[in-house]
Design an enzyme around this catalytic site. Structure first.
Site, mmCIF file in Angstrom:
data_model
loop_
_atom_site.group_PDB
_atom_site.id
_atom_site.type_symbol
_atom_site.label_atom_id
_atom_site.label_comp_id
_atom_site.label_asym_id
_atom_site.label_seq_id
_atom_site.Cartn_x
_atom_site.Cartn_y
_atom_site.Cartn_z
ATOM 1 N N HIS A 1 7.028 -2.802 9.219
ATOM 2 C CA HIS A 1 7.691 -2.292 8.017
ATOM 3 C C HIS A 1 9.147 -2.741 8.023
ATOM 4 O O HIS A 1 9.845 -2.616 9.032
ATOM 5 C CB HIS A 1 7.619 -0.759 7.984
ATOM 6 N N CYS B 1 7.654 -6.199 4.091
ATOM 7 C CA CYS B 1 8.311 -6.064 2.789
ATOM 8 C C CYS B 1 9.684 -6.723 2.825
ATOM 9 O O CYS B 1 10.413 -6.592 3.815
ATOM 10 C CB CYS B 1 8.428 -4.591 2.418
#
Length: 389
Positions: free
Chosen positions: A161, A203
């Site tokens: 992440h 991301c």
């Protein structure tokens, strides 16, 4: 007629002379392309930075790349594998000792010979940077070291992440794009790599290579700044997604690559376009000295093997051990295939799912009994109900 016969003969002789010459040029060009990278060994650093069961896909991402580089020839001694959590032994895993990358559950990327070098709470920003820069304690075993040199091509793969300019480790700390850029510069100054390929699936992944400034470095990311990197293949049996979209299609591409493949980096840049990934994959090549079209995929995902030239005669007709053997009783025994000989994922992806056993839908049995009782009441009335019980 004699003139035409003479002309035909001359053309035939010219053809016979030119074929060996053309073939020698072809061999020289191929050899020149092989030695153009200047590297003599390959290394891979594969890192999953996420823990907890709902991040199952990040472990599957890393193990899928691990399986691919091993299949293409990089040995475990040249792979540093860092997994922040052990999904194979998690109590929520309905199939212990397995990690699957496809919903058909036919490709176990955990395999039977996975060598994890850093696991659990060993996967930290500090340890990752120490592995890259070589600043490890003297007691650190060789299996946990990146023993590269100035002739090494290194693949670095990260998944987890992240956000704009950072990547989280263990949901408790993070590494910034500037820290990563400085680590690569230290590697270059200390002559720890010849060329380096950086791939990140997270991301806003492109933000992690914006600050790079070291030479001979090529970078790829699954998403641009402001975009999310999406998951793929939800599995209802375990309640989580099995992989991320970018790595899923990267794995599908790598399954078509073999050690002698001529696929190059321009082919890799086309993996998972926006129509498939939803996010927009990005790449950076301005720091890389060679043309990406001349850089073979196997320059980073494969392994350079040492060749010993000899003039002695070598016997190559020795018998090989067959896969199928017969026991003393005459029964056939099939030797189990190794980790990298499993069914290629490219075949698994395009096949139909297995047909599941049929089970009646919820409420079917109750509805059937209700129908039987209604027919009985309409036929005999309620006074004959006692004959049922």
């Amino acid at each position: 007629m004699d003139y035409y016969n003479l002309l035909t003969t001359c053309a035939f002789i010219h053809l016979l002379v030119s074929i060996p010459y053309a073939y020698s040029n072809y061999v020289e060009n191929k050899a020149g392309q092989f030695f153009s990278s200047g590297h003599t060994n390959n290394w891979a650093v594969l890192v999953c930075t996420s823990r907890f069961w709902f991040n199952y896909r990040h472990v599957a991402n890393t193990l899928s790349v691990y399986r691919s580089v091993k299949r293409l020839g990089i040995p475990d001694s040249h792979i540093v594998l860092m997994l922040a959590d052990d999904m194979a032994c998690n109590y929520r895993n309905p199939k212990p000792a397995t990690v699957f990358s496809h919903k058909n559950m036919e490709l176990n990327v955990y395999g039977d010979d996975v060598e994890v070098d850093y696991r659990g709470y060993e996967v930290t920003v500090e340890n990752f940077l120490r592995v890259l820069t070589g600043r490890l304690p003297p007691s650190t075993p060789r299996s946990k070291r990146l023993l590269s040199d100035d002739r090494s091509n290194i693949l670095i793969y990260l998944t987890g992440h992240g956000g704009n300019g950072f990547l989280k480790f263990q949901d408790s700390e993070e590494i910034s794009n500037m820290e990563l850029a400085d680590a690569f510069e230290q590697m270059w100054q200390k002559r720890r790599y010849n060329e380096l390929l950086f791939i990140i699936d997270t991301c806003q992944g492109a933000s992690m290579y914006e600050r790079f400034y070291s030479p001979n470095l090529m970078a790829l990311a699954s998403s641009q700044v402001g975009e999310d990197s999406l998951s793929h293949q939800p599995d209802l049996a375990i309640g989580v997604h099995l992989m991320d979209k970018y790595t899923f299609y990267l794995l599908e591409f790598l399954e078509e690559v073999h050690p002698a493949s001529q696929a190059n980096m321009n082919d890799l840049f086309k993996v998972c376009p926006q129509s498939q990934c939803v996010s927009t994959p990005g790449h950076r090549t301005d720091l890389f000295q060679r043309n990406p079209g001349s850089v073979l995929i196997t320059d980073f995902f494969g392994s350079v093997r040492k060749v010993e030239i000899t003039k002695d005669t070598i016997n190559l007709t020795s018998s090989l051990k067959p896969l199928i053997q017969r026991s003393g009783s005459g029964d056939m025994q099939i030797e189990s295939l190794t980790y990298v000989d499993q069914l290629p994922v490219a075949e698994i992806i395009h096949q139909k799912p297995k047909q599941k056993d049929w089970h009646p839908p919820d409420g079917f049995i109750l509805g059937l009994w209700t129908l039987i009782l209604l027919v009985f009441f309409q036929t005999y009335g309620i006074k004959h109900l006692k004959h049922i019980f």
